[in-house]
Design a protein around this motif. Structure first.
Motif, PDB file in Angstrom:
ATOM      1  N   VAL A   1       1.015  -1.623  -0.530  1.00 59.03           N
ATOM      2  CA  VAL A   1      -0.343   0.253  -0.138  1.00 59.03           C
ATOM      3  C   VAL A   1       0.927   1.302  -0.154  1.00 59.03           C
ATOM      4  O   VAL A   1       0.774   2.468   0.224  1.00 59.03           O
ATOM      5  N   GLY A   2       1.812   0.637   0.014  1.00 60.54           N
ATOM      6  CA  GLY A   2       2.816   1.979  -0.012  1.00 60.54           C
ATOM      7  C   GLY A   2       4.395   2.041  -0.718  1.00 60.54           C
ATOM      8  O   GLY A   2       4.459   1.031  -0.532  1.00 60.54           O
ATOM      9  N   ASP A   3       5.320   2.769  -1.058  1.00 59.63           N
ATOM     10  CA  ASP A   3       6.035   2.712  -0.816  1.00 59.63           C
ATOM     11  C   ASP A   3       7.861   3.755  -0.026  1.00 59.63           C
ATOM     12  O   ASP A   3       6.983   4.771   0.080  1.00 59.63           O
ATOM     13  N   ARG A   4       8.977   3.138  -0.280  1.00 63.02           N
ATOM     14  CA  ARG A   4       9.617   4.071   0.350  1.00 63.02           C
ATOM     15  C   ARG A   4       9.859   5.255  -0.625  1.00 63.02           C
ATOM     16  O   ARG A   4      10.546   4.828  -1.944  1.00 63.02           O
ATOM     17  N   SER A   5      10.424   6.361   0.462  1.00 66.00           N
ATOM     18  CA  SER A   5      11.408   7.738  -0.688  1.00 66.00           C
ATOM     19  C   SER A   5      13.264   6.807  -1.146  1.00 66.00           C
ATOM     20  O   SER A   5      13.110   5.982  -0.143  1.00 66.00           O
ATOM     21  N   TYR A   6      13.547   7.447  -2.089  1.00 58.70           N
ATOM     22  CA  TYR A   6      14.609   7.012  -2.161  1.00 58.70           C
ATOM     23  C   TYR A   6      15.965   8.324  -2.608  1.00 58.70           C
ATOM     24  O   TYR A   6      15.445   9.727  -2.717  1.00 58.70           O
ATOM     25  N   VAL A   7      16.896   8.263  -2.436  1.00 62.81           N
ATOM     26  CA  VAL A   7      17.950   9.009  -2.355  1.00 62.81           C
ATOM     27  C   VAL A   7      18.785   8.676  -3.074  1.00 62.81           C
ATOM     28  O   VAL A   7      19.372   7.625  -1.745  1.00 62.81           O
ATOM     29  N   TRP A   8      19.785   8.854  -4.129  1.00 61.24           N
ATOM     30  CA  TRP A   8      20.517   8.366  -4.736  1.00 61.24           C
ATOM     31  C   TRP A   8      22.004   9.362  -4.627  1.00 61.24           C
ATOM     32  O   TRP A   8      21.809  10.119  -6.154  1.00 61.24           O
ATOM     33  N   PRO A   9      22.805   9.899  -3.727  1.00 59.19           N
ATOM     34  CA  PRO A   9      23.963  10.878  -4.003  1.00 59.19           C
ATOM     35  C   PRO A   9      24.766  10.516  -4.447  1.00 59.19           C
ATOM     36  O   PRO A   9      24.992   9.190  -4.208  1.00 59.19           O
ATOM     37  N   THR A  10      25.774  10.790  -5.855  1.00 60.91           N
ATOM     38  CA  THR A  10      27.297  11.015  -5.758  1.00 60.91           C
ATOM     39  C   THR A  10      27.779  11.911  -4.852  1.00 60.91           C
ATOM     40  O   THR A  10      28.051  13.161  -5.295  1.00 60.91           O
TER      41      THR A  10
ATOM     42  N   ALA B   1      37.987   9.496  -6.329  1.00 54.43           N
ATOM     43  CA  ALA B   1      37.487   8.390  -5.846  1.00 54.43           C
ATOM     44  C   ALA B   1      36.009   8.482  -6.119  1.00 54.43           C
ATOM     45  O   ALA B   1      35.639  10.314  -6.479  1.00 54.43           O
ATOM     46  N   ARG B   2      35.398   8.071  -6.340  1.00 56.16           N
ATOM     47  CA  ARG B   2      33.759   8.154  -6.427  1.00 56.16           C
ATOM     48  C   ARG B   2      32.921   6.959  -5.990  1.00 56.16           C
ATOM     49  O   ARG B   2      33.098   6.088  -6.335  1.00 56.16           O
ATOM     50  N   ALA B   3      32.173   7.807  -5.343  1.00 55.14           N
ATOM     51  CA  ALA B   3      31.012   6.164  -4.639  1.00 55.14           C
ATOM     52  C   ALA B   3      29.296   6.991  -5.078  1.00 55.14           C
ATOM     53  O   ALA B   3      29.214   8.588  -5.059  1.00 55.14           O
ATOM     54  N   ASP B   4      28.724   6.204  -5.273  1.00 55.49           N
ATOM     55  CA  ASP B   4      27.285   6.666  -5.356  1.00 55.49           C
ATOM     56  C   ASP B   4      26.456   5.657  -4.183  1.00 55.49           C
ATOM     57  O   ASP B   4      26.177   4.105  -4.073  1.00 55.49           O
ATOM     58  N   LEU B   5      25.478   6.472  -3.371  1.00 63.06           N
ATOM     59  CA  LEU B   5      24.619   5.443  -2.199  1.00 63.06           C
ATOM     60  C   LEU B   5      23.392   5.269  -2.583  1.00 63.06           C
ATOM     61  O   LEU B   5      22.821   6.518  -3.564  1.00 63.06           O
ATOM     62  N   ASP B   6      22.548   4.710  -2.031  1.00 59.72           N
ATOM     63  CA  ASP B   6      20.706   4.650  -2.266  1.00 59.72           C
ATOM     64  C   ASP B   6      20.759   3.912  -0.997  1.00 59.72           C
ATOM     65  O   ASP B   6      21.051   3.055  -0.525  1.00 59.72           O
ATOM     66  N   VAL B   7      20.009   5.518  -0.552  1.00 62.05           N
ATOM     67  CA  VAL B   7      19.324   5.572   0.479  1.00 62.05           C
ATOM     68  C   VAL B   7      17.930   5.741   0.341  1.00 62.05           C
ATOM     69  O   VAL B   7      17.235   6.269  -0.258  1.00 62.05           O
ATOM     70  N   ARG B   8      17.053   4.225   1.567  1.00 64.17           N
ATOM     71  CA  ARG B   8      15.727   4.725   1.063  1.00 64.17           C
ATOM     72  C   ARG B   8      15.381   4.816   2.160  1.00 64.17           C
ATOM     73  O   ARG B   8      15.761   4.578   3.852  1.00 64.17           O
ATOM     74  N   VAL B   9      13.671   5.326   3.017  1.00 65.16           N
ATOM     75  CA  VAL B   9      13.187   5.366   3.445  1.00 65.16           C
ATOM     76  C   VAL B   9      11.584   5.879   3.280  1.00 65.16           C
ATOM     77  O   VAL B   9      10.919   6.324   2.595  1.00 65.16           O
ATOM     78  N   LEU B  10      11.115   6.358   4.369  1.00 66.53           N
ATOM     79  CA  LEU B  10       9.529   6.220   4.380  1.00 66.53           C
ATOM     80  C   LEU B  10       9.560   7.958   4.645  1.00 66.53           C
ATOM     81  O   LEU B  10      10.591   8.764   4.034  1.00 66.53           O
ATOM     82  N   PRO B  11       8.028   7.340   3.412  1.00 65.12           N
ATOM     83  CA  PRO B  11       7.840   9.560   2.750  1.00 65.12           C
ATOM     84  C   PRO B  11       7.474   9.814   3.804  1.00 65.12           C
ATOM     85  O   PRO B  11       7.294  11.078   3.352  1.00 65.12           O
ATOM     86  N   THR B  12       7.358   9.873   5.130  1.00 66.37           N
ATOM     87  CA  THR B  12       7.153  10.614   6.726  1.00 66.37           C
ATOM     88  C   THR B  12       8.274  11.136   7.134  1.00 66.37           C
ATOM     89  O   THR B  12       8.323  12.249   7.285  1.00 66.37           O
ATOM     90  N   VAL B  13       9.159  11.390   6.037  1.00 63.39           N
ATOM     91  CA  VAL B  13      10.828  12.347   5.427  1.00 63.39           C
ATOM     92  C   VAL B  13      10.816  12.624   4.764  1.00 63.39           C
ATOM     93  O   VAL B  13      10.556  11.674   3.431  1.00 63.39           O
ATOM     94  N   ASP B  14      11.011  14.030   4.412  1.00 63.45           N
ATOM     95  CA  ASP B  14      11.958  14.377   3.755  1.00 63.45           C
ATOM     96  C   ASP B  14      12.505  14.175   2.863  1.00 63.45           C
ATOM     97  O   ASP B  14      13.840  14.577   3.581  1.00 63.45           O
TER      98      ASP B  14
END
Length: 421
Positions: free
Chosen positions: A191-200, A292-305
């Motif tokens: 019934v829902g899905d989490r937010s994602y943030v993908w920083p380089t 050096a370079r890195a890509d992160l995948d951060v996921r969190v409930l939609p209650t967090v902006d």
């Protein structure tokens, strides 16, 4: 699994009497090589359009790439209320040499092997069979039915779906996305899905000879320390749950606790998850790497902006001038009220159709459900599966295909009952 309170006997009989047709149809869909990239889905979509038109459905073909078309097929019902079934026809890539089975479809007894059998050509096969059941038995559904089969979901491509929803050329009242939300021993309705943030994040060091590393600054070492700090500080965030039903959170944890330990299942929703997806740096073993370079995948409930996550990552970089965020993408998560008609109807039907426990939950990843929810369409995800999506020797079973078809066929009547009730 086919009680008489929902779909009429004619539809149920058609589905029960034609399991081989459903299995073969799904095998033919799996046989189309639509791995993405490159994601050439045109031949498969053309075949599906021919099928829907032969059944008397009105078909609207659209897209932004001629090699990646989309179609919406419509069957008017007794009511203008529109229930849309959504599925994506592209799949993730595969390496055939790693498979023991044919990744483009192989039937062995009750099992159908192949890329996409779980994600999500199996669900599309079930949807096509439901369309046949209504059309070939001349059964008028209680609500209008639409089937939106789209391309390019696996790489988050611009498939034109959001634009279609934004300008009201696609305006369903509720939606079922056929993502596999169940496994062999447990099932769920998402019934829902989490937010994602993908920083380089990039780090600039100073090169030196590998035999004298103290004369340089190792960018790999520096960046890895930054990432450790980011991961620790992000995991320390206490995720607020205001606005999310307590029962949905509890069922989300309970679902994942079926195959994770309890602490890991809770961590999926009560703190952000952080995955280091890519890391690169250095040119030679005997040189101190200067970048050096890195890509992160951060996921969190939609209650967090998502911007709050970005801000926390920037704080981690404040005292490391050599580290910078050079690119970033994010999207807010989504959530459908568990008391909405689509959630209640789908959950009620699924609990009757499958033989395992059923949980209402948040999905950990994202997909087209976010697109529909962002457009204000109450949306759920459901398909029972085997937990082998994206895996080598991915497979589904004839029984699971049939249960999906029966569930999809019953939801229009269940949602009509919920609306009246």
């Amino acid at each position: 699994m086919d009680g008489d309170r929902d779909s009429p006997e004619s539809v149920r009989t058609y589905l029960r009497d034609n399991p081989r047709e459903l299995l073969e149809t799904t095998r033919e869909i799996v046989a189309a090589d639509t791995r993405n990239p490159p994601g050439n889905t045109r031949e498969l979509v053309d075949r599906l359009i021919d099928e829907f038109e032969s059944l008397g459905f009105d078909c609207d073909r659209f897209g932004v790439d001629p090699m990646k078309p989309n179609v919406v097929a419509t069957l008017p019902g007794a009511d203008e209320f529109t229930l849309l079934y959504n599925g994506h026809v592209d799949t993730v890539p595969f390496t055939a040499a790693e498979w023991d089975r044919d990744p483009l479809g192989e039937i062995d007894g009750d099992r159908l092997y192949g890329r996409g059998t779980n994600d999500m050509k199996g669900a599309i096969g079930a949807m096509v069979q439901v369309a046949r059941a209504y059309a070939r038995t001349d059964t008028e559904p209680p609500v209008t039915l639409q089937f939106a089969l789209v391309s390019d979901e696996e790489v988050w491509g611009d498939i034109g779906l959001a634009d279609r929803l934004a300008d009201d050329r696609l305006d369903p009242d509720a939606c079922i996305v056929g993502e596999a939300t169940g496994r062999t021993d447990v099932n769920s309705v998402a019934v829902g899905d989490r937010s994602y943030v993908w920083p380089t994040i990039e780090y600039e060091g100073r090169a030196a000879h590998g035999s004298r590393p103290m004369l340089g600054e190792n960018a790999i070492d520096g960046l890895y320390e930054v990432l450790r700090t980011c991961r620790r500080r992000l995991r320390e965030l206490d995720v607020p749950t205001d606005g999310v039903d307590d029962e949905i959170l509890a069922e989300s944890v309970a679902y994942y606790a079926c195959y994770l330990d309890e602490a890991s299942a809770r961590a999926l929703f009560h703190s952000p998850t952080v995955n280091l997806g890519r890391f690169s740096g250095g040119d030679a073993v005997n040189t101190v790497p200067s970048s050096a370079r890195a890509d992160l995948d951060v996921r969190v409930l939609p209650t967090v902006d998502p911007e709050a996550i970005v801000s926390r990552i920037r704080d981690c970089l404040e005292d490391r001038a050599a580290a910078t965020i050079t690119d970033i993408a994010w999207a807010a998560g989504s959530y459908t009220d568990p008391e909405s008609a689509i959630v209640r109807a789908t959950t009620d039907v699924v609990e009757d159709v499958v033989s395992t426990p059923v949980y209402r939950r948040f999905a950990t990843g994202g997909g087209d459900a976010q697109v529909f929810r962002d457009a204000g369409v109450p949306t759920v995800e459901f398909a029972t599966g085997t937990g082998t999506a994206h895996a080598v020797d991915e497979y589904t079973t004839a029984d699971k295909l049939l249960r999906n078809a029966i569930a999809y066929a019953r939801v229009p009547f269940a949602i009509d009952r919920e609306r009246d009730g």
